[in-house]
Design an enzyme around this catalytic site. Structure first.
Site, PDB file in Angstrom:
ATOM      1  N   LYS A 111     -30.291 -93.835  92.906  1.00 19.97           N
ATOM      2  CA  LYS A 111     -29.280 -94.881  92.944  1.00 19.97           C
ATOM      3  C   LYS A 111     -29.591 -96.351  92.246  1.00 19.97           C
ATOM      4  O   LYS A 111     -28.955 -96.630  91.811  1.00 19.97           O
ATOM      5  CB  LYS A 111     -27.888 -94.489  94.319  1.00 19.97           C
ATOM      6  CG  LYS A 111     -26.906 -92.872  94.104  1.00 19.97           C
ATOM      7  CD  LYS A 111     -25.806 -93.071  94.361  1.00 19.97           C
ATOM      8  CE  LYS A 111     -25.335 -91.847  94.176  1.00 19.97           C
ATOM      9  NZ  LYS A 111     -23.810 -92.084  94.743  1.00 19.97           N
ATOM     10  N   LYS A 192     -27.721 -83.096  89.398  1.00 15.17           N
ATOM     11  CA  LYS A 192     -26.870 -82.700  89.832  1.00 15.17           C
ATOM     12  C   LYS A 192     -25.699 -82.846  89.354  1.00 15.17           C
ATOM     13  O   LYS A 192     -25.689 -84.037  88.887  1.00 15.17           O
ATOM     14  CB  LYS A 192     -27.248 -83.511  91.720  1.00 15.17           C
ATOM     15  CG  LYS A 192     -27.038 -84.574  91.711  1.00 15.17           C
ATOM     16  CD  LYS A 192     -26.477 -84.462  92.541  1.00 15.17           C
ATOM     17  CE  LYS A 192     -25.689 -85.725  93.268  1.00 15.17           C
ATOM     18  NZ  LYS A 192     -24.474 -86.184  94.150  1.00 15.17           N
ATOM     19  N   LYS A 195     -19.609 -87.784  89.945  1.00 16.15           N
ATOM     20  CA  LYS A 195     -18.759 -87.496  89.566  1.00 16.15           C
ATOM     21  C   LYS A 195     -18.749 -88.747  88.366  1.00 16.15           C
ATOM     22  O   LYS A 195     -18.037 -89.598  87.543  1.00 16.15           O
ATOM     23  CB  LYS A 195     -18.245 -88.394  91.052  1.00 16.15           C
ATOM     24  CG  LYS A 195     -17.202 -87.510  91.242  1.00 16.15           C
ATOM     25  CD  LYS A 195     -16.452 -87.834  92.583  1.00 16.15           C
ATOM     26  CE  LYS A 195     -16.484 -87.289  94.066  1.00 16.15           C
ATOM     27  NZ  LYS A 195     -17.304 -88.365  94.608  1.00 16.15           N
TER      28      LYS A 195
HETATM   29  N1  AQP Z   1     -23.796 -81.181  92.277  1.00 14.39           N
HETATM   30  C1  AQP Z   1     -22.788 -81.215  93.498  1.00 14.39           C
HETATM   31  N2  AQP Z   1     -23.277 -79.868  94.298  1.00 14.39           N
HETATM   32  C2  AQP Z   1     -23.563 -79.744  95.496  1.00 14.39           C
HETATM   33  N3  AQP Z   1     -22.281 -80.277  96.261  1.00 14.39           N
HETATM   34  C3  AQP Z   1     -21.960 -81.398  96.063  1.00 14.39           C
HETATM   35  N4  AQP Z   1     -21.598 -82.669  96.167  1.00 14.39           N
HETATM   36  C4  AQP Z   1     -22.309 -83.219  95.688  1.00 14.39           C
HETATM   37  N5  AQP Z   1     -22.672 -83.493  94.330  1.00 14.39           N
HETATM   38  C5  AQP Z   1     -22.612 -82.053  94.660  1.00 14.39           C
HETATM   39  C6  AQP Z   1     -21.489 -83.053  97.467  1.00 14.39           C
HETATM   40  O1  AQP Z   1     -20.007 -83.241  97.812  1.00 14.39           O
HETATM   41  C7  AQP Z   1     -19.371 -84.314  98.706  1.00 14.39           C
HETATM   42  C8  AQP Z   1     -18.755 -85.362  98.623  1.00 14.39           C
HETATM   43  O2  AQP Z   1     -19.795 -86.227  97.667  1.00 14.39           O
HETATM   44  P1  AQP Z   1     -19.729 -87.717  97.580  1.00 14.39           P
HETATM   45  O3  AQP Z   1     -17.718 -87.781  96.929  1.00 14.39           O
HETATM   46  O4  AQP Z   1     -19.409 -88.076  98.903  1.00 14.39           O
HETATM   47  O5  AQP Z   1     -20.526 -88.396  96.428  1.00 14.39           O
HETATM   48  P2  AQP Z   1     -21.747 -88.073  96.046  1.00 14.39           P
HETATM   49  O6  AQP Z   1     -22.474 -86.653  96.663  1.00 14.39           O
HETATM   50  O7  AQP Z   1     -22.626 -89.045  95.451  1.00 14.39           O
HETATM   51  O8  AQP Z   1     -21.072 -86.710  94.758  1.00 14.39           O
HETATM   52  P3  AQP Z   1     -20.981 -87.507  93.193  1.00 14.39           P
HETATM   53  O9  AQP Z   1     -20.114 -86.315  92.448  1.00 14.39           O
HETATM   54  O10 AQP Z   1     -22.545 -87.036  93.015  1.00 14.39           O
HETATM   55  O11 AQP Z   1     -20.460 -88.408  93.403  1.00 14.39           O
HETATM   56  P4  AQP Z   1     -21.068 -89.878  92.336  1.00 14.39           P
HETATM   57  O12 AQP Z   1     -21.503 -89.741  91.184  1.00 14.39           O
HETATM   58  O13 AQP Z   1     -19.829 -91.356  92.758  1.00 14.39           O
HETATM   59  O14 AQP Z   1     -21.984 -90.596  93.000  1.00 14.39           O
HETATM   60  C9  AQP Z   1     -21.194 -84.550  99.849  1.00 14.39           C
HETATM   61  O15 AQP Z   1     -20.852 -83.684 100.839  1.00 14.39           O
HETATM   62  C10 AQP Z   1     -22.492 -84.429  98.952  1.00 14.39           C
HETATM   63  O16 AQP Z   1     -23.404 -83.553  99.171  1.00 14.39           O
END
Ligand code: AQP
Length: 327
Positions: A111, A192, A195
């Site tokens: 990040k 991966k 969001k």
């Molecule tokens: N691609 C993924 N596959 C499986 N699990 C995933 N998680 C996130 N992306 C995937 C799991 O979803 C939960 C919530 O995630 P989060 O909102 O706390 O943050 P994150 O991991 O940073 O999710 P994003 O979607 O990638 O958000 P941004 O783009 O804002 O960083 C966690 O249990 C995570 O493991």
């Protein structure tokens, strides 16, 4: 009864990666464990957020929790910033951690690499996550595979604290799902699904319209080999589509490989659009019923009160063991 704790950031619409990797497990585990699920807004401000959008996204995630099947009679559902002990314990853990161990976190490396200067919160975020988990005497943490390293750090911090100050924390365990612990981006299946990715067609959000789901899947990157077979290394795009299909259809990957022997990618994608859209219809219907209801805020308020009671007990123990006075 064992305790399960986890959370999701209110950083945008929840996508099917969040659902498959985390939320689906939340729903299953509330049946067999003492469940606590949080909307982790303090984590979301590690990168700048628009205050108005943050408020909306927090309620959106809460409504989606209920729409996918979380039941406030079985699980405590609350917003992280409404329980101040999360920040308090995070500071205490910060003072018992090392910059070396935080610099090894791959999510921080990923990040921060595109930024000229990384925000401090992005660096110390795993300590806040450790505080979230340890505050509730958590046994099991269901998260996507991208968070596994943070759970290992949480275990190290808890063991270090217990060794230094006496038994204070329960040592938690990571729980990943067998199929779909890391759902990949549709446009770039070696990254991966996220969001915050710029290309909205890289993900399917739980609130996407059927047309958007169709476009995202039909545009998904595959390969030129033409065979429908699960091989994450050589065929990441097709493997990702098979994983998503398997989760939403309850057919195993082997059953899908058999079903699509000799078929083209177009057929697989067309059927997958239907399977995903069928699953999203019910979630979306419940979401629109709940999102504007007064009931939603009442559930969150009730969740805060219950979470606060548990958190206060842990903080009392932590402070006592650290040598802080109580007046
Ligand atoms: N691609 C993924 N596959 C499986 N699990 C995933 N998680 C996130 N992306 C995937 C799991 O979803 C939960 C919530 O995630 P989060 O909102 O706390 O943050 P994150 O991991 O940073 O999710 P994003 O979607 O990638 O958000 P941004 O783009 O804002 O960083 C966690 O249990 C995570 O493991």
């Amino acid at each position: 009864m064992k305790r399960v704790f986890s959370g999701v950031q209110p950083t945008g619409n929840i996508h099917i990666g969040n659902y498959i990797g985390a939320l689906k497990q939340f729903v299953e585990l509330q049946e067999e464990m003492d469940a606590i699920y949080c909307i982790v807004d303090l984590h979301s401000i590690t990168v700048p957020q628009d205050p108005r959008a943050l408020k909306q996204h927090t309620l959106d995630v809460a409504a989606l929790y209920l729409s996918v099947g979380l039941d406030p009679n079985k699980a405590i559902i609350f917003v992280q910033s409404t329980v101040p002990a999360h920040s308090e314990l995070a500071w205490i853990l910060t003072c018992n951690s090392y910059t070396g161990e935080l610099s090894r976190m791959t999510q921080f490396k990923d990040k921060s690499k595109e930024r000229e200067s990384a925000p401090t919160g992005l660096f110390t975020y795993p300590l806040l996550m450790a505080a979230d988990i340890l505050l509730y005497d958590t046994d099991i943490v269901p998260v996507g595979n991208d968070q596994k390293q943070h759970i290992e750090l949480t275990r190290d911090l808890a063991e270090r604290f217990n060794n230094k100050y006496g038994k204070t924390f329960v040592i938690p365990e990571y729980r990943g799902t067998k199929v779909g612990a890391r759902i990949m981006a549709l446009d770039e299946p070696t990254n991966k699904m996220s969001k915050s990715a710029e290309n909205e067609y890289s993900r399917i959000s739980l609130l996407d319209t059927p047309e958007k789901v169709k476009k995202s899947i039909m545009r998904a990157t595959t390969d030129s080999d033409g065979e429908i077979r699960f091989d994450e290394k050589n065929k990441p795009g097709i493997s990702n589509l098979l994983t998503i299909y398997s989760v939403f259809s309850c057919l195993s990957i082997q059953e899908l490989e058999k079903k699509y022997t000799g078929c083209g990618y177009g057929q697989l994608k067309k059927d997958l659009v239907e399977v995903v859209n069928d699953s999203l219809v019910d979630i979306q219907k419940r979401y629109f019923d709940i999102r504007e209801s007064e009931e939603l805020k009442r559930i969150l308020k009730d969740g805060t009160e219950k979470a606060q009671t548990i958190a206060e007990k842990t903080m009392k123990r932590v402070k006592e063991n650290l040598g802080f006075i109580t007046l």
